[in-house]
Design an enzyme around this catalytic site. Structure first.
Site, PDB file in Angstrom:
ATOM      1  CE1 TYR A 149       8.665  -6.902  10.072  1.00  0.00           C
ATOM      2  CE2 TYR A 149       7.083  -5.344   9.126  1.00  0.00           C
ATOM      3  CZ  TYR A 149       8.327  -5.616   9.671  1.00  0.00           C
ATOM      4  OH  TYR A 149       9.246  -4.601   9.817  1.00  0.00           O
TER       5      TYR A 149
ATOM      6  CE  LYS B 103     -17.934  13.178  18.944  1.00  0.00           C
ATOM      7  NZ  LYS B 103     -18.520  12.495  20.111  1.00  0.00           N
TER       8      LYS B 103
END
Length: 363
Positions: A255, A28
């Protein structure tokens, strides 16, 4: 992607359980980010029962690719999926009486039969039919012979801790119910509770079917598992150094700023960021591999850029290849990186963006 490593991991897991036990590889979520069709093609050559998937779209792709093995929808189905279940020959795990009634009504109305696996809640309290509901479950099945239960399953909450009382309780409950239900449901053939941890620590947890997932891809369900089986990473995430910058002592980077240079540092810019699935939580924590050594991630991981301190790597140049995850000798272990990020390897692998090209070798 090293598909040879995938085969080796399957063989290593195969050795851990009795020979009569069958396998249901879990593919999956794009085979945990490794590629649904590519992984299925390799493992379909092995002696397996079928595959575990999540939704009809995955089944559609597998059927169009020519796969004829059973496909089990691990977490059940939405009601509007029922026509596709019949068309694609998908086997749903029945996880609630509501789901069972919906399947019964649809198949009765359409005049078709449907194989199912019954999922019991033995203590995880997530998906699964509650124990108090079993008499009603049997009644519904008796009234709807077009539903054919061929499997009985449960999911272990902490199989990586075999000594945990919850693990003992779940297995005791499951096998007790197995004995009782076999008398009522003679079509039951497959009994499964073991995921990767259940294979490694519990030798399949007493079932005749097991569901390996993360271990197929070379990751371990816990660090303790490394002492029990040797696995190889299937995925290696690579990139190249885009630019090199000199960062003076005391200057900020990126940042925040989340990093200031303690001394003059050489910084490599790599064009991979959280948009690609490399988590921002690895800011100032992660590491990469270049020229035979680890180098730290410094500063904030941004949308499409991360920065490495390569001060100690002599002669490094723009364009050089680096390993951000995996590696032929597990240079950047996914389990270690996930631990630094405060998550699990499953999330790290599944999150890697589809924008990143996949290349496969040893097909």
């Amino acid at each position: 992607m090293d598909l040879g490593a995938l085969r080796e991991n399957f063989t290593a897991l195969r050795r851990l359980v009795p020979g009569e036990v069958s396998f249901l590889p879990i593919i999956k979520s794009e085979a945990y980010g490794h590629g649904l069709l590519e992984v299925a093609r390799i493992l379909a050559r092995e002696k397996i029962y079928g595959f575990g998937i999540s939704e009809p779209e995955e089944g559609e792709r597998l059927r169009k690719a020519g796969l004829i093995l059973p496909l089990l929808l691990l977490s059940g189905f939405e009601t509007d999926w029922l026509p596709d279940l019949i068309r694609l020959r998908l086997i749903p795990a029945i996880t609630s009486l509501r789901m069972l009634r919906a399947a019964a009504e649809f198949t009765r109305r359409k005049g078709v039969s449907l194989e199912v696996h019954l999922k019991l809640d033995t203590g995880m309290h997530r998906y699964g039919i509650e124990l108090r509901e079993i008499p009603l479950l049997l009644q519904i099945l008796k009234e709807n012979p077009q539903l054919r239960p061929v499997g009985l399953m449960t999911h272990l909450a902490c199989a990586e801790k075999p000594e945990d009382p919850l693990t003992h309780k779940q297995l005791e409950t499951f096998h007790s119910l197995r004995e009782k239900l076999q008398g009522h449901l003679p079509s039951l053939r497959y009994f499964h509770a073991a995921n990767s941890a259940g294979i490694i620590f519990l030798r399949g947890a007493g079932g005749n079917l097991v569901r390996p997932g993360i271990s197929l891809y070379g990751s371990y369900p816990s660090f303790r598992a490394r002492a029990r089986v040797k696995l190889k990473p299937v995925m290696t995430l690579k990139s190249r150094i885009l630019e090199l910058r000199e960062l003076p002592a005391g200057e900020a980077l990126g940042y925040g700023p989340l990093y200031r240079a303690p001394s003059r540092r050489r910084i490599a810019l790599v064009p991979v960021g959280y948009d690609d699935g490399y988590p921002r939580s690895l800011s100032n924590k992660g590491f990469a591999w270049v020229r035979g050594r680890r180098v730290p991630v410094v500063g904030a991981v941004s949308m499409r850029c991360l920065t490495l301190d390569v001060t100690e790597v002599e002669g490094i140049q723009p364009g050089e290849e680096i390993i951000l995850l995996g590696g032929p000798r597990e240079e950047v272990p996914v389990d270690e990186l996930a631990d630094l990020a405060g998550t699990i390897s499953y999330e790290l692998l599944c999150a890697l963006g589809r924008r990143i090209p996949r290349m496969y070798r040893d097909v």
